[in-house]
Design a protein around this motif. Structure first.
Motif, PDB file in Angstrom:
ATOM      1  N   CYS A 188      -0.633  32.366   9.449  1.00  0.00           N
ATOM      2  CA  CYS A 188       0.228  32.785   8.384  1.00  0.00           C
ATOM      3  C   CYS A 188       0.447  34.140   8.454  1.00  0.00           C
ATOM      4  N   LYS A 202      -1.191  32.458  -2.688  1.00  0.00           N
ATOM      5  CA  LYS A 202      -0.341  31.280  -2.713  1.00  0.00           C
ATOM      6  C   LYS A 202      -0.461  30.461  -1.438  1.00  0.00           C
ATOM      7  N   ARG A 203      -0.585  31.162  -0.209  1.00  0.00           N
ATOM      8  CA  ARG A 203      -0.534  30.740   0.815  1.00  0.00           C
ATOM      9  C   ARG A 203      -2.122  30.505   1.706  1.00  0.00           C
TER      10      ARG A 203
END
Length: 449
Positions: free
Chosen positions: A64, A81-82
């Motif tokens: 990420c 969110k990720r």
């Protein structure tokens, strides 16, 4: 009046509550994640280092990456969110240094690896001195645990001193003879790509990357040293480096076919980068070379910087064009003005029209400016119907990221609202489809009994 003040107070309370809630969720996501967290900072090169390191790690692991948006709110958003929704092996985050910003971001990120590229006097109004910049960036190294890893630029004395007192393991990179990852044989000159060698322990690796300037060896070396330390095989590093292109508006090369080639360097223009860009043009080979210089970023000193930049640029290019509010500060001679060696043009649209009228096939044009001018539109106009020529739109993102350069500026707000409505309806349709599918599956299951 009291009613207005009450509304503002309630709005501020709601905003603060939302921020605290998001921060809490981001901390929870960080606490639950088993990924290796990597923080990258530096006055220049941190975006390229972060993106390349993520690219190299992605060859053998899930990654990420948080690049460009380097504020604490961007970090909160990425974690919330990720990171919270996926099991990543690595999380690479770019951390920008505002006054008192690295500390809170490092505390939230809790990195296992810290990479520092360089210390330069950017954001002069905030920091005033190089020592203040270094103290701010040092906080990322100090946030590392005892079993952490700091990867530092051995050639920068301010970065190198960050190893003093560090409780974690320290690895250095650079051209210095005592660097753990030593760089040699750096060569680049458009159209030839960047090549260099990296030496560590008893190993040597020859590397090539499609960059037009030799000074990009530094972020590439930082990312390469980090990847090798984290276990990426050398042959994978070499192969993936060859496929990595310059980031948008950071010496991005645009070849227009039968027209000119552009080197688009419009993300930022700190004073220390001006000579590097000019030197890149002096080493380039092209039928004709032109430099378009816009706004120099925040710097110490007077407007004489523009005169100094022109003095260097005229030696590296056949023509120099100044654009923007400081275009008159070149101190170009009357002879240069009369001969056309220097052009003073105030608007970006007029520069675009001038270049289209005078372009030669195969010539090379450097676009160098801070982001506020969005000088990249000059190059985009060769491949797109650019219709947004406003002098100052107020957006920090580049035109490519905005995506509205083919829309007149006065229509941007309506187009953004249209996009938001479309995304909202897309979410609603997706949600309803999931509900309908679940009902169908439930009905089929019940029919079996």
């Amino acid at each position: 009046m009291a009613g207005v003040e009450l509304k503002l107070l309630l709005r501020r309370i709601r905003r603060n509550a939302r921020h605290r809630a998001k921060l809490y969720l981001a901390k929870q996501a960080r606490a639950k994640s088993r990924a290796t967290f990597i923080g990258v900072t530096g006055s220049s090169g941190k975006s390229t280092t972060s993106a390349l390191l993520a690219h190299l790690l992605a060859g053998h692991a899930s990654v990420c990456s948080q690049v460009f948006a380097n504020t604490i709110m961007a970090l909160v958003s990425a974690l919330r969110k990720r990171v919270s929704s996926s099991n990543f092996d690595y999380v690479v985050s770019e951390l920008g240094a505002g006054k008192d910003s690295i500390g809170p971001m490092a505390e939230l990120l809790r990195p296992s690896v810290a990479v520092v590229t360089m210390v330069r006097l950017e954001h002069f109004t905030k920091f005033k001195t190089l020592a203040n910049v270094a103290d701010e960036k040092r906080l990322l190294v100090e946030a590392l645990p005892a079993d952490g890893l700091a990867i530092l630029n051995a050639d920068d004395p301010y970065v190198r001193t960050m190893a003093v007192g560090a409780e974690c393991r320290v690895v250095t990179f650079g051209m210095s003879d005592d660097a753990d990852y030593r760089i040699s044989d750096v060569r680049a000159g458009y159209p030839e790509p960047l090549t260099f060698k990296i030496h560590w322990k008893q190993n040597t690796l020859a590397l090539k990357a499609p960059f037009p300037a030799d000074y990009f060896w530094l972020p590439l070396a930082a990312a390469t040293a980090s990847a090798l330390e984290l276990g990426v095989p050398p042959e994978m590093v070499a192969s993936r480096l060859e496929t990595f292109l310059p980031l948008q508006n950071r010496c991005e090369v645009l070849v227009t076919g039968t027209g000119p080639a552009f080197i688009i360097d419009t993300a930022k223009a700190p004073w220390h980068s001006i000579d590097l860009a000019i030197e890149m043009m002096s080493k380039a080979t092209a039928r004709r070379k032109r430099i378009v210089l816009g706004q120099i970023s925040d710097y110490a000193g007077s407007s004489r910087k523009y005169g100094a930049a022109y003095k260097s640029a005229r030696e590296a290019a056949d023509q120099v064009i100044y654009v923007g509010d400081n275009a008159h500060r070149s101190r170009a001679s009357e002879a240069d003005r009369d001969s056309g060696r220097f052009q003073e043009i105030r608007s970006v649209k007029d520069v675009s029209e001038f270049i289209k009228q005078t372009a030669l096939p195969g010539e090379l044009i450097l676009l160098k400016s801070s982001s506020n001018l969005h000088l990249e539109r000059v190059a985009l106009s060769w491949t797109h119907d650019v219709r947004c020529w406003v002098a100052a739109c107020g957006k920090e993102e580049g035109c490519g990221a905005c995506g509205l350069y083919e829309v007149p500026f006065e229509q941007h707000r309506a187009r953004v609202r249209q996009r938001r409505r479309a995304r909202r309806w897309q979410f609603i349709r997706h949600f309803l489809n999931r509900v309908a599918l679940k009902r169908i599956q439930t009905t089929r299951f019940k029919s079996l009994f």
